[in-house]
Every structure is written in C-alpha cells, then in structure tokens.
Design an enzyme around this catalytic site. Sequence first.
Site, mmCIF file in Angstrom:
data_model
loop_
_atom_site.group_PDB
_atom_site.id
_atom_site.type_symbol
_atom_site.label_atom_id
_atom_site.label_comp_id
_atom_site.label_asym_id
_atom_site.label_seq_id
_atom_site.Cartn_x
_atom_site.Cartn_y
_atom_site.Cartn_z
ATOM 1 N N ARG A 35 61.362 30.065 58.916
ATOM 2 C CA ARG A 35 59.955 30.166 58.470
ATOM 3 C C ARG A 35 59.232 31.270 59.230
ATOM 4 N NH1 ARG A 35 56.201 27.358 60.865
ATOM 5 N NH2 ARG A 35 57.341 25.398 61.030
ATOM 6 N N TYR A 64 44.739 39.981 36.877
ATOM 7 C CA TYR A 64 45.806 39.062 36.486
ATOM 8 C C TYR A 64 45.234 37.639 36.361
ATOM 9 C CZ TYR A 64 50.081 36.322 36.955
ATOM 10 O OH TYR A 64 51.095 35.425 36.764
ATOM 11 N N ASP A 85 45.935 45.222 44.520
ATOM 12 C CA ASP A 85 47.134 44.606 43.946
ATOM 13 C C ASP A 85 47.848 45.715 43.173
ATOM 14 O OD1 ASP A 85 49.007 43.364 42.312
ATOM 15 O OD2 ASP A 85 47.798 41.562 42.033
ATOM 16 N N LYS A 112 57.942 41.351 39.820
ATOM 17 C CA LYS A 112 57.894 42.380 38.776
ATOM 18 C C LYS A 112 58.770 43.574 39.183
ATOM 19 C CE LYS A 112 54.801 39.384 37.414
ATOM 20 N NZ LYS A 112 53.374 39.480 37.717
#
Length: 377
Positions: free
Chosen positions: A45, A97, A169, A194
């Site tokens: 983590r 988005y 973004d 993406k």
Amino acid sequence: MNRWTQLVHFDPNPGDPHSPNTTPLYQTSTFAQTLGGDNQYDYTRSGNPTRTIVEQQIAKLEEGKAAFAFSSGMAALNAVIGLLHTGDHIIAGDDLYGGTHRLLTKRLAQRGLHVSFVDTTNLSAIAQALKPETRLILIETPSNPLQKISSIKALADVAHSNDALLAVDNTFLSPWIQQPLLLGADIVIHSGTKHLSGHGDVTAGVVIVNNADLIAQCAFIQNAEGSALAPFESWLLLRGLKTLGLRIEKQQRTTAQIISYLQNHSHVKKIYSPALADHPGAALHAKQAKGNGTLISFTTDNLALSKQLINKTQLFVTSVSFGSLSSLISLPGDMSHASIKSEERNFNADLVRLSIGIEDPQDLINDLEQAFYCSTI
Ligand SMILES: *Cc1c(COP(=O)(O)O)cnc(C)c1O
C-alpha cells in the site's frame, strides 16, 4: 533522451539480482525489513517496485518530478480533492467527465467544500467566479464531450494570483500530445484506463506533480487512504505505456481521415474537434498541444439517426471510455454523461462520440457509411 526512446529504455529492474529485461511483477503485499536499515519497501500500500517504475515513467512523460498511481481515475481525482480543506472553493470546468461532475456535486458538500462550474474558456467568467477561498481550478482541455479549449497558461496565472492550484485532467490527450505542467499547471491527472494503458484491460489513475510540498501530500494521501494502484495493474499499465507513441500517432492519423469523411457527410450537422479551423479554440489548442487527439463528437440533429449509428455500426463497439485499441461509439447523453441531469448538460441528446482505435481507416469509414444508410431515415 527522446521520448520515443524513453518509453522503452529505462532501468526495468532496479536492484534485481537476475537482471530481467522486463519489469517483474512484484505481486507481494509485504517486504522483509532490516531493523534500523534503509527499507525502501515494506508494505505494498505504501510502495511497490512495479508501481514505482510505472510512476517514474509517467512522471518523465509529463515532465513532472513525481507521479502517483491510483486504483482509478476517480481515485486520482479524489486524491487531488483531498488536498483541500473545509471551506475551500473549487472552480471546475462546465463540460467535465460525468464521473468528475458526480464526485464534485455529490461528494463535496458533506466535506464542507464548494464548487462552481464555470465555462473555463471564458477568463472573465473565471474572474467573476473567483472567491478569496478558491484553492483549486480543475479543467479538462479539450473538454469532454464538446472539446472546448481552455488556456492552461492563463488559468495557471489566475490560479496562482489567487493562491490556488491549477489541476488539468489530461486524460483526453495524454502527455504524448499535451504536457500541462510545462504550461504552468500544478497538477496533472489521468485516467490511466484510457490512453496510458491503451488496451482497455486495466482501470487506473495517475496524479503528476512537480513541487516538493505537493509530492509529500500526494504520497501521504495515497498511503493513508489506501487508494494506490495494485501491482498487477501497475504492471499492465507499464506494459501498455510502452506503445503510447505508436498508438497515439496511428490513432490521430485515422481520426483526421474520419473527420474529413464526416465533414463531407450530408447527415452530419456539426463536428466538434480542435482539428477544425472553425473551432473557436483551434488556434489556442495548436499553441498548447502537439495534436488533436483521437476523439470526435458530432451531431446529426436527428436522435433516431444517432441511435441507429450506435446500433448498426459493427466495428465501432458501443461502449463508454476511449483510448483503446479498438474503436468505440457512444451517445454521451445516455452513457458516460447520464449521471448529469439533462437540463445541466450543455450538449444535445443526438451528440455521438467516436473514439478511434488502430483499425484500418477505410474499414472504419465503411462501417459508419453502412450504419448511416442501413435503414430509411
Ligand atoms: C475516464 C475518465 C475519468 C475517470 O477515470 P476512471 O479510470 O474511469 O476512474 C476521469 N476523467 C476523464 C477525462 C476520463 O475520461
């Protein structure tokens, strides 16, 4: 080193005794420690070698000092929101988005944060929306799905003069085409789902920053919230990233061919792409980006025809998302942006979005052509 070279030439295995030529998948949750020693890794983590390598590769591509990989683009966006404090105000683009819009509208109020959605192509609208407590401006350029272009440099100046951060973004274009940190942005965010991974086989997100304070805060949030990208996903993301240049260059060439086809089509009413000279942001986009991307939105002024296209195309798969090897078609109003109420949307229901893959361009054009004419509309 040129970035074509950089994509495939890096130390794939720092410290590995066997010198594998491809980065190993360190599929482990823990690492043995030496008391009092310099343990770079102890718990996945907090840090994992496979993740470190993909983070470093993406940081280089964005010209940032550090990158942080998260379990999704939304987790990356949420980490950036996590930099803010109760009472802070966010100015966000008005054509974001759908998932980002949902996060900003449905998750912020209970954390004591406020958001204004503003047309970030319009600097006077930004000036009006600025408050003393504005700490973050969050944009997409080109925006999604209307491909509106905002000035990264001008918005960085506005943010900085108000003691705020500019976050871009950059999912739409990828660092292959646009590098917002070089234009003054403080934070770059990606959905690695993406273009970065490119094969439609991983959900991932990335935050890239270049200042020591933001690096420390992002590392803290990634570890404290447990939202880091898992080793296998990091490995997939790294593998996909190596062909980023090849994919994007090919996909952009095909996109340009399909735009020409659509421009000459009697059923196509308006095309949204910064590639077109009549796009109001074309000149600005050409200054801040090296290409026009791999997405095309267009209207038909005929919802039935738009739905027919979605239903009848065969190579274009009906799917949300973009930046994958195969071409996709979607109706944003019904799909990616369905979580935004129709009266809050600034595009029409008949808007079709194409994401262009690596197929043969003529095959894709033939597919659209048969879908336009397969019934009597
Ligand atoms: C897909 C996408 C996101 C969300 O990313 P996930 O990986 O799906 O969580 C955020 N921003 C943009 C521009 C996107 O396209």
